[in-house]
Design an enzyme around this catalytic site. Structure first.
Site, PDB file in Angstrom:
ATOM      1  N   GLY A   1      19.766  -5.105   8.190  1.00 42.03           N
ATOM      2  CA  GLY A   1      20.926  -4.939   9.076  1.00 42.03           C
ATOM      3  C   GLY A   1      21.385  -3.505   9.040  1.00 42.03           C
ATOM      4  O   GLY A   1      22.097  -3.088   8.130  1.00 42.03           O
ATOM      5  N   LEU A   2      20.935  -2.717  10.015  1.00 42.30           N
ATOM      6  CA  LEU A   2      21.212  -1.281  10.019  1.00 42.30           C
ATOM      7  C   LEU A   2      22.180  -0.901  11.129  1.00 42.30           C
ATOM      8  O   LEU A   2      22.041   0.133  11.772  1.00 42.30           O
ATOM      9  CB  LEU A   2      19.904  -0.490  10.167  1.00 42.30           C
ATOM     10  N   GLY A   3      23.187  -1.764  11.348  1.00 47.98           N
ATOM     11  CA  GLY A   3      24.229  -1.427  12.305  1.00 47.98           C
ATOM     12  C   GLY A   3      25.080  -0.295  11.778  1.00 47.98           C
ATOM     13  O   GLY A   3      24.699   0.399  10.831  1.00 47.98           O
TER      14      GLY A   3
ATOM     15  N   MET B   1      27.788  -0.119   9.949  1.00 45.26           N
ATOM     16  CA  MET B   1      28.150  -0.163   8.540  1.00 45.26           C
ATOM     17  C   MET B   1      26.917  -0.124   7.645  1.00 45.26           C
ATOM     18  O   MET B   1      26.841   0.664   6.698  1.00 45.26           O
ATOM     19  CB  MET B   1      28.970  -1.412   8.243  1.00 45.26           C
TER      20      MET B   1
ATOM     21  N   ASP C   1      15.563  -3.732  10.574  1.00 42.97           N
ATOM     22  CA  ASP C   1      16.491  -4.174  11.603  1.00 42.97           C
ATOM     23  C   ASP C   1      15.673  -4.572  12.818  1.00 42.97           C
ATOM     24  O   ASP C   1      14.571  -4.043  13.041  1.00 42.97           O
ATOM     25  CB  ASP C   1      17.465  -3.044  11.969  1.00 42.97           C
TER      26      ASP C   1
ATOM     27  N   SER D   1      34.656  -3.550   2.276  1.00 42.68           N
ATOM     28  CA  SER D   1      35.608  -2.983   3.223  1.00 42.68           C
ATOM     29  C   SER D   1      35.387  -1.477   3.302  1.00 42.68           C
ATOM     30  O   SER D   1      35.059  -0.841   2.311  1.00 42.68           O
ATOM     31  CB  SER D   1      37.045  -3.266   2.780  1.00 42.68           C
TER      32      SER D   1
ATOM     33  N   GLY E   1      34.252  -0.118   6.685  1.00 46.17           N
ATOM     34  CA  GLY E   1      33.827   0.075   8.067  1.00 46.17           C
ATOM     35  C   GLY E   1      33.005   1.329   8.285  1.00 46.17           C
ATOM     36  O   GLY E   1      32.229   1.761   7.434  1.00 46.17           O
TER      37      GLY E   1
ATOM     38  N   LYS F   1      37.653 -11.001  -0.551  1.00 44.14           N
ATOM     39  CA  LYS F   1      37.552 -10.270   0.716  1.00 44.14           C
ATOM     40  C   LYS F   1      38.215 -11.066   1.845  1.00 44.14           C
ATOM     41  O   LYS F   1      38.832 -10.492   2.752  1.00 44.14           O
ATOM     42  CB  LYS F   1      36.085 -10.003   1.058  1.00 44.14           C
TER      43      LYS F   1
ATOM     44  N   HIS G   1      41.824 -10.454   1.465  1.00 43.71           N
ATOM     45  CA  HIS G   1      42.010  -9.053   1.870  1.00 43.71           C
ATOM     46  C   HIS G   1      42.148  -8.951   3.381  1.00 43.71           C
ATOM     47  O   HIS G   1      43.049  -8.288   3.905  1.00 43.71           O
ATOM     48  CB  HIS G   1      40.813  -8.242   1.364  1.00 43.71           C
ATOM     49  N   ASN G   2      41.269  -9.633   4.105  1.00 44.70           N
ATOM     50  CA  ASN G   2      41.314  -9.558   5.560  1.00 44.70           C
ATOM     51  C   ASN G   2      42.501 -10.312   6.137  1.00 44.70           C
ATOM     52  O   ASN G   2      43.045  -9.941   7.171  1.00 44.70           O
ATOM     53  CB  ASN G   2      40.008 -10.092   6.150  1.00 44.70           C
TER      54      ASN G   2
ATOM     55  N   GLU H   1      45.241  -7.954   5.896  1.00 40.33           N
ATOM     56  CA  GLU H   1      45.032  -6.953   6.951  1.00 40.33           C
ATOM     57  C   GLU H   1      45.575  -7.448   8.288  1.00 40.33           C
ATOM     58  O   GLU H   1      46.205  -6.693   9.036  1.00 40.33           O
ATOM     59  CB  GLU H   1      43.532  -6.668   7.054  1.00 40.33           C
ATOM     60  N   TYR H   2      45.360  -8.724   8.594  1.00 41.12           N
ATOM     61  CA  TYR H   2      45.901  -9.311   9.824  1.00 41.12           C
ATOM     62  C   TYR H   2      47.413  -9.124   9.880  1.00 41.12           C
ATOM     63  O   TYR H   2      47.982  -8.731  10.900  1.00 41.12           O
ATOM     64  CB  TYR H   2      45.591 -10.814   9.883  1.00 41.12           C
TER      65      TYR H   2
END
Length: 301
Positions: A7-9, A11, A30, A121, A123, A173, A176-177, A180-181
């Protein structure tokens, strides 16, 4: 240390580059040929199959998986296993449900594999700022991966740690998110109130800059908000459509199961759901009820 990356998006690619710059060997795969080429051009090793990924790593191997939560993680693990051997480690760095991580850890451990869940976390900014990593898994397996975590973190002794057994990383996590919301919702509401006070002609970009220094509400999230307002002070061209990637929902579900009151996180999730409703039926129902019991005026389209 060597690391396989699937997965080389944005991030995953940035994580691979941060590791490469620190001297680690990174072998990446990927489905996007452009992403693989970019990895090769940067000096790492990009391959076109999972089999080649495994072949280019010395045993015992560690492979970091950055794919969407759910079935894609299970499918990736299933496709990798025939090429791997006992003692190899699977790392799930995505936003999986912690219960899935517990299940995967148990199943893989019985087959002689290691499994670590890493709530990550940072991004797109992680390549320069470092990544915050909340890690779940067996202590000895996490310790083997220490060089990787120390490199990806903001500092070797900051921003990362084993928080508990398998599933704990993704659980933390998730919370954590959820937090964040709530933070994002509070900022959005506050700026909306100031924008609505038109007689004062408040400059939101200026205010966001003032708050960034010395204020108790300063944060990296506010820094990013200030940057966004500089680029587009009136948010022209943006739709009021806010998706959610799952962790906020899971946090609310856990709060209910644990009998923990979490009204801010819950309401911030509800607001995201409402942002996707065109010609909101709930509000139209409220309007018609007010008309029925009090004769209040109803706006018609």
């Amino acid at each position: 240390m060597e690391l396989g990356m699937i997965g080389l998006g944005k991030m995953g690619g940035n994580m691979a580059e941060r590791l490469r710059l620190a001297g680690h060997k990174v072998v990446g795969f990927d489905f996007s040929a452009d992403a693989v080429k970019k990895l090769n051009d940067a000096g790492s090793v990009g391959v076109s199959s999972l089999e080649d990924l495994v072949k280019n790593l010395q045993a015992p191997r560690a492979i970091w998986i950055m794919v969407p939560a759910g079935d894609p993680v299970d499918e990736t693990i299933a496709k990798l296993k025939p090429f791997m051997q006992k003692g190899d480690i699977f790392i799930d760095g995505g936003n999986s449900n912690y219960k899935d991580s517990q299940r995967r850890h148990e199943a893989l451990k019985q087959e002689g594999f290691g499994f670590v869940d890493v709530g990550t976390s940072g991004g797109i900014w992680g390549i320069t700022e470092g990544y915050s990593m909340m890690i779940g898994g067996d202590e000895d397996v996490v310790e083997r991966l220490r060089p990787i975590f120390e490199t990806l973190a903001p500092a070797a002794d900051q921003g990362w740690g084993r928080v508990g057994p398998a599933g704990a990383g993704h659980f933390v996590k998730m919370v954590h998110n959820g937090i964040e919301y709530g933070m994002m919702q509070a900022y959005a509401e506050g700026f909306s109130i100031m924008k609505a006070k038109t007689p004062l002609a408040l400059d939101l970009t200026q205010i966001s800059e003032i708050w960034r220094y010395g204020s108790v509400v300063r944060s990296w999230l506010l820094d990013l908000t200030a940057d966004a307002l500089k680029k587009n002070p009136t948010l022209d061209g943006l739709e009021a459509f806010v998706p959610d990637s799952g962790e906020g929902r899971w946090t609310v579900f856990e709060a209910i199961d644990l009998n923990v009151s979490a009204p801010v996180i819950t309401e911030s999730l509800i607001r995201r759901l409402r942002s996707r409703e065109d010609n909101n039926f709930t509000d139209r129902m409220l309007s018609t009820m007010r008309n029925e019991f009090g004769g209040h005026a109803v706006k018609k389209s």
